[in-house]
Scaffold this motif. Structure first.
Motif, PDB file in Angstrom:
ATOM      1  N   LEU A 188     143.989 -32.864 -47.137  1.00  0.00           N
ATOM      2  CA  LEU A 188     143.164 -31.768 -47.660  1.00  0.00           C
ATOM      3  C   LEU A 188     143.850 -30.869 -48.683  1.00  0.00           C
ATOM      4  O   LEU A 188     143.160 -30.087 -49.344  1.00  0.00           O
ATOM      5  N   ILE A 192     146.437 -33.895 -41.572  1.00  0.00           N
ATOM      6  CA  ILE A 192     145.352 -33.068 -42.110  1.00  0.00           C
ATOM      7  C   ILE A 192     145.777 -32.414 -43.414  1.00  0.00           C
ATOM      8  O   ILE A 192     145.018 -32.370 -44.389  1.00  0.00           O
ATOM      9  N   PHE A 210     139.944 -23.065 -39.936  1.00  0.00           N
ATOM     10  CA  PHE A 210     139.147 -24.119 -40.564  1.00  0.00           C
ATOM     11  C   PHE A 210     137.671 -23.921 -40.220  1.00  0.00           C
ATOM     12  O   PHE A 210     137.324 -23.161 -39.318  1.00  0.00           O
ATOM     13  N   GLU A 211     136.830 -24.662 -40.917  1.00  0.00           N
ATOM     14  CA  GLU A 211     135.405 -24.731 -40.592  1.00  0.00           C
ATOM     15  C   GLU A 211     135.032 -26.191 -40.390  1.00  0.00           C
ATOM     16  O   GLU A 211     135.336 -27.033 -41.241  1.00  0.00           O
ATOM     17  N   TYR A 244     143.234 -22.143 -36.258  1.00  0.00           N
ATOM     18  CA  TYR A 244     144.038 -22.369 -37.462  1.00  0.00           C
ATOM     19  C   TYR A 244     143.283 -22.136 -38.768  1.00  0.00           C
ATOM     20  O   TYR A 244     143.777 -22.484 -39.838  1.00  0.00           O
ATOM     21  N   LEU A 287     150.092 -26.292 -41.934  1.00  0.00           N
ATOM     22  CA  LEU A 287     148.718 -26.158 -42.430  1.00  0.00           C
ATOM     23  C   LEU A 287     148.575 -25.105 -43.523  1.00  0.00           C
ATOM     24  O   LEU A 287     147.543 -25.053 -44.202  1.00  0.00           O
ATOM     25  N   SER A 332     139.539 -25.680 -49.220  1.00  0.00           N
ATOM     26  CA  SER A 332     139.621 -27.047 -48.704  1.00  0.00           C
ATOM     27  C   SER A 332     139.738 -27.104 -47.187  1.00  0.00           C
ATOM     28  O   SER A 332     139.873 -28.197 -46.616  1.00  0.00           O
ATOM     29  N   ARG A 333     139.646 -25.965 -46.535  1.00  0.00           N
ATOM     30  CA  ARG A 333     139.876 -25.934 -45.080  1.00  0.00           C
ATOM     31  C   ARG A 333     138.572 -26.214 -44.330  1.00  0.00           C
ATOM     32  O   ARG A 333     138.080 -25.412 -43.539  1.00  0.00           O
ATOM     33  N   VAL A 334     138.020 -27.403 -44.603  1.00  0.00           N
ATOM     34  CA  VAL A 334     136.795 -27.848 -43.946  1.00  0.00           C
ATOM     35  C   VAL A 334     137.057 -29.200 -43.305  1.00  0.00           C
ATOM     36  O   VAL A 334     137.839 -30.014 -43.823  1.00  0.00           O
ATOM     37  N   LEU A 335     136.415 -29.444 -42.170  1.00  0.00           N
ATOM     38  CA  LEU A 335     136.634 -30.671 -41.416  1.00  0.00           C
ATOM     39  C   LEU A 335     135.316 -31.386 -41.152  1.00  0.00           C
ATOM     40  O   LEU A 335     134.315 -30.750 -40.794  1.00  0.00           O
ATOM     41  N   ILE A 359     147.295 -25.834 -47.221  1.00  0.00           N
ATOM     42  CA  ILE A 359     145.912 -26.227 -47.543  1.00  0.00           C
ATOM     43  C   ILE A 359     145.181 -25.037 -48.147  1.00  0.00           C
ATOM     44  O   ILE A 359     145.095 -23.968 -47.534  1.00  0.00           O
ATOM     45  N   ALA A 386     139.787 -25.439 -35.179  1.00  0.00           N
ATOM     46  CA  ALA A 386     139.249 -24.682 -36.313  1.00  0.00           C
ATOM     47  C   ALA A 386     139.361 -23.184 -36.083  1.00  0.00           C
ATOM     48  O   ALA A 386     139.757 -22.427 -36.982  1.00  0.00           O
TER      49      ALA A 386
END
Length: 341
Positions: free
Chosen positions: A339, A335, A247-248, A245, A221, A228-231, A224, A242
């Protein structure tokens, strides 16, 4: 009850404690129900309703894999109830499933409302004398919801009551480090159930392997970019992922932590606006429960891919997600490809 000492698990596998801080707290809280399956004077494994070995059943394929690895190390076996590819939220047990749980010596379940269709069968197993170990309430469950205020919550010592469970996120396995702690808890439970202290070491061994997997997931991961670390996901399952690791989660298609809810048209329209504004390049769906709502959102937004992940179940042979470690690494790769831009 096994008494152990240790330091924080994040120091790495080489310096890993015999039992991590989180697992030690769970074991010390009395939340794990440890019942010997045979008289203390007998040095053999539990009798399992007349058999020479205890009968151990896990509800989900993910728990079946982790618990199975711990048990195999100690010469035991674990059977799994919910088949690969099935959604644990809506799985309805057969009469054979109910019988297997009722006749088991130990049932290892996720808990926190994940196995909605198994609730009455799990209670029947308890009533019939089986030990039911619900793992998720012992792993510092967080409130359901992926916002910045969804901080870690403590479960009741007995695993939480129905009202509390409804507000806690059951998807603990999407943080590999939590499942490392689960392996230790399962090992300690199996040791207490059988009288074989070697199963504690089996749990520690599997936990150390999962800590290594956690590091591999982080490495995958790392490619990324921060922006760009959005889900955006099909349902609210990725809060632990999230948090662990970096992410948001900016939106979910199906509200709440179950795949069984339905969004309103207004909620879908609002989510489409969020996805367009954020410039999201992919929407992540559950391979076990892909819905028309995901397709509707994708069509509404336009240029956005739908990427299927292994969320509530291991994958079939050849999928790369045949076991838990492989599932998490495969998801991380999917992922990252979607991303990293």
């Amino acid at each position: 009850m096994v008494t152990v000492n240790g330091k924080d698990r994040r120091e790495g596998a080489a310096a890993r404690p015999r039992i991590s801080a989180r697992a030690r707290a769970a074991l010390g809280s009395g939340a794990v129900l440890m019942v010997a399956l045979v008289p203390a004077a007998c040095g053999e494994a539990g009798q399992g309703h007349g058999s020479s070995r205890p009968t151990i059943v896990a509800t989900t394929t993910i728990l079946g894999d982790v618990a199975g690895r711990v048990a195999e190390c100690g010469g035991l076996e674990v059977s799994t109830l919910i088949p690969r590819g099935a959604d644990p939220h809506d799985y309805a047990p057969s009469s054979a499933d109910v019988r297997d749980m009722v006749e088991a010596d130990l049932v290892i379940a996720n808990g926190l409302g994940l196995e909605e269709g198994l609730a009455s069968a799990l209670q029947s197993a308890r009533d019939d004398g089986a030990v039911v170990l619900e793992v998720a309430p012992l792993l510092e469950p967080r409130p359901l919801g992926s916002g910045e205020h969804a901080d870690t919550a403590e479960a009741d010592a007995d695993g939480g009551d129905d009202d509390g469970d409804a507000a806690l996120d059951p998807h603990v396995w999407l943080d590999v480090s939590r499942m490392a702690d689960a392996a230790e808890i399962i090992g300690a439970e199996l040791a207490a159930s059988t009288g074989d202290d070697g199963l504690v070491r089996c749990g520690e061994q599997v936990a150390a392997e999962l800590i290594s997997t956690d590091g591999e997931v982080r490495d995958v991961l790392a490619s990324i970019p921060a922006g760009s670390r959005v889900l955006v996901t099909d349902h609210d399952a990725f809060g632990y992922f999230a948090q662990a690791y970096g992410f948001e989660v900016i939106g979910v298609v199906v509200p709440g932590g179950s795949t069984l809810a339905e969004p309103s048209s207004e909620e879908l329209a609002t989510l489409a606006d969020v996805v367009r504004t954020a410039g999201v390049g992919a929407i992540f769906a559950n391979s076990a429960h892909r819905t028309v709502l995901i397709e509707a959102l994708s069509a509404e937004v336009g240029d956005v891919d739908v990427v299927e992940l292994y969320v509530g179940s291991l994958g079939a042979e050849g999928s790369g997600a045949e076991d838990y470690a492989g599932m998490m690494l495969t998801d991380a790769q999917l992922i990252a490809r979607a991303l990293e831009g």
